[in-house]
Motif scaffolding. Sequence first.
Motif, short mmCIF file in Angstrom:
data_model
loop_
_atom_site.label_atom_id
_atom_site.label_comp_id
_atom_site.label_asym_id
_atom_site.label_seq_id
_atom_site.Cartn_x
_atom_site.Cartn_y
_atom_site.Cartn_z
N VAL A 326 0.92 -1.22 -0.06
CA VAL A 326 0.17 -0.19 0.12
C VAL A 326 0.93 1.35 0.03
O VAL A 326 1.99 1.23 0.68
N GLU A 327 0.47 2.14 -0.92
CA GLU A 327 1.22 3.40 -0.94
C GLU A 327 1.11 4.23 0.35
O GLU A 327 0.17 4.21 1.17
N GLN A 330 -1.86 6.49 1.10
CA GLN A 330 -2.93 5.69 1.19
C GLN A 330 -3.08 5.37 2.86
O GLN A 330 -4.11 5.17 3.23
N GLU A 333 -4.46 8.05 4.63
CA GLU A 333 -5.89 8.06 4.19
C GLU A 333 -6.78 6.86 5.08
O GLU A 333 -7.82 7.11 5.50
N HIS A 334 -5.99 5.65 4.74
CA HIS A 334 -6.87 4.60 5.63
C HIS A 334 -7.16 4.92 7.05
O HIS A 334 -7.99 4.63 7.74
#
Lengths: 631, 254
Positions: A326-327, A330, A333-334
């Motif tokens: 996962v970047e 991200q 964001e998560h």
Amino acid sequence: MTFRQFAVNNVLRNKRLYAAYFLSSLFTVMVFFTFAIFAFHPLFFEGDIRWQVLYGMAVAGGIIYVFSFFFVLYSMSSFLQSRKKEFGLLMMQGMSTRQIRLMVFMENMLIGFFATLTGILLGLVFAKTVLLLAENVLVIEETLNFYFPLWAIVVTFVSFIALFLLISLFVSFILRTRKLVDLIKSDKQSKGEPKASVTLAVIAVVLLAAGYATALYVQGQGVIIAMLPVIIVVVIGTYLLFTQLSVYVIRRLKGSKGIFWRKTNMVLFSDLSFRMKDNARTFFMVAIISTVAFSAIGTLYGFQSYLTKNLKEMNPYTFMYSPYEVEDNQIQEHTETVEEILNNHDIQTETASAELDYFEVENSGPSEVLIAKESEYNRFAELLDEEKVDAAEGEAIVVADSSRVLIGASKKERLLDVPIELTNGELVQPDQFISSVVMPEMYSYYIVDDETFEALPEPVETKTRLIWQPTEGSEEAIIEAGGILQSQFPPGLFSAIDYSIYTINKTFGPVLFIGLFIGIVFFVSAGSFLYFRLYSDLDQDKRKFKSIAKMGLTDKELKKVINRQTALLFFAPIVVALIHGAVALTALSNFFDYNLVSESAMVLGSFAGIQIIYFLVVRYLYTKQIRRAVL
Amino acid sequence: MLQVKNVSKVYEGKIAYRALSNIDLALEKGEFVAIMGPSGSGKTTLLNMVATIDTPTTGEVLIEGSNPHVLSRNDLAKFRRRELGFVFQEFNLLYTLTVEENMVLPLTLDGKRVKEMNEKAKTIAEKLGISGIMGKRVHEISGGQAQRAAIARAMIHQPKLLLADEPTGNLDSKASKDVMGMLETLNKNENTTTMLVTHDPQAASYADRVVFIQDGKFYSEIHRGKSRQTFFQSIIDTLSLMGGDDRDFSSVRG
């Protein structure tokens, strides 16, 4: 008075004699019917429960029916045995065998009909209660609701009327004797002391020992292979234990006057040896039935705990985010999404994040091994209220594999022999070995102090872990939020343990429930078997104690004799069943390589507890009855 | 009417025990015979053979010329309920039934009409003086009444042969006298052949003839003359001659 009137009066005016038979029939119907209510539950026909469950239900239903058959047949035959004298007198008055058969047939159909009707009615109430209990104890709220069980009623009614019909036809076997004198004097004749052979008694011991030894010795797949022969050997051993060994022991005890002539022992042992013929059969059946119940429930319960415990150990934290491929942006964001959803559910959390570094360590089993920083470990440990560790400089602590890893005990300590090489060429020797669930890691890993950590070479892999531990928030909210969160992310990224366990309980619940139910049915049937056995001797005991009381028997002595007599009846078969069950569950844990001690102890312990309560109640009632007769 | 021909009974077991050996006995129609002997002499065994409760090892029992022991099970049942009446020491009434129901039981089993049964029950109850307790259950009545009810049951179907095993064994002397008097009256009035087994010389003195057996063998027999009192005395004399202890024959059994 016509013949029919005679038969009806005979039943109606002799209720107590028929009551025991009626009650045990009623009980059997009730058990079967309650089972049928579940077996015919609409859920099993439209829901997503697999055909294996249906198949299992059919098998269990068949077993219960066969068992009912033998139970009713047994109750019936001991009931008829106790009425031999009555039949003798009736034959003396000129009753033909045909008329006796007709009478017994009519009685049986009368009792059978009412037992079936009442059993179904009580079964409805019982089923409702069980369902209520199930809803509260197990997580199956929306699935198993109460319904009007038309099919169950029809099947139970037809099966049991057929059963009573069939059993009525067996009467001729019981009343075969042509000799009236045997019937008329039957109440005065002893059934005879059973004989025991030393050889068979020894064989009983050998068979049981061999069965136990094999069951405890075999590991892994061997358990499956050994299962059938061990079961056969132990069943035969148990039969011989009760029919031969016990009789032999009682005889030896009776042979020694020092023991036999001591106080009330004489009353106790003489009775025991004379009743052993009847008791042995009951004991054997009860022991086997209870063993089946214990093992079934123990297996199911053990299996469920095996599933949930693993999950809990792998996920000690309520919510854990483990990004994989996962970047970085991200992840941010998560994390925000998670916090937002938790907020929406009024869940306050403590949070922590960690970078877990994996290093190449030679000879370590899995090639990449986690080495955790002491401070990071302790930070996580604090969240779980676990003990913190203190690694000295230049030393490493080894944490054992999680219990999910199935390897021998010696291999679990493998990392202790593997030093960690630092960049400066120094070696860090592991010196402590602990078990801990703080880091959600499957395999064994090291903990080193923060300074040593800095001197480690470049990690092969780094994993990020974000955890949230709730400090406030209702259980329902946590489960609900967990469900939402788990569906938000791709599988494996986010784990919400409470929700996962909830899901397991939900799918496993009905199966566990039905297993438990069948187990309980078997256990309770075993109990009623014992009860019936005890009460068929009530009249004889009343007479016996009455005559002994005339010679002078204190209340205390009377209680003592009854206490021991009842205790033997109630506990002899159950203790055997408990030992059988313990051995079976040990074998099971050998098969899974999973420790079932606490689960077995709980299952066996609660059954033992129920049996003790049952014993106390029955003893109280029985003593009351006897004392009323004596005084 | 009844012939016992060369009957022996051996009980098999670890040690075979010979309860009766080569007994011959014949009863005329309407005769009242008492069998006496010490405990274990085989008198009850003999009665049980006649009653078809037990089967002889050798020899045969003939009732009106036919042997009931060769009958099929069903015929034997019919034979018992039509031709035999039996009175036991322990009364053996069914405690689930009332006195009246107990009395009519043999008729019930034979499928007689209710009206007929009621009439017969009424008649015999009057004869035996138990009309007042017809509706009572067995546990509500005294021993003497119970034995009278049992006699009524044994007599209601007018059997050819009435068999009584220690009918006074559980009764006091007053009730014993009543019961024996009734048996005597029934024997005379109905002309029912009666066979009685007893320990009690008083009870035996109501019979026409007393047969003594000892150790399974015929010992002697005496006939009744005019006076029951003299008959009673000669029974006592014979018993002492038999060498048995007098106490063996007390009217209350130990």
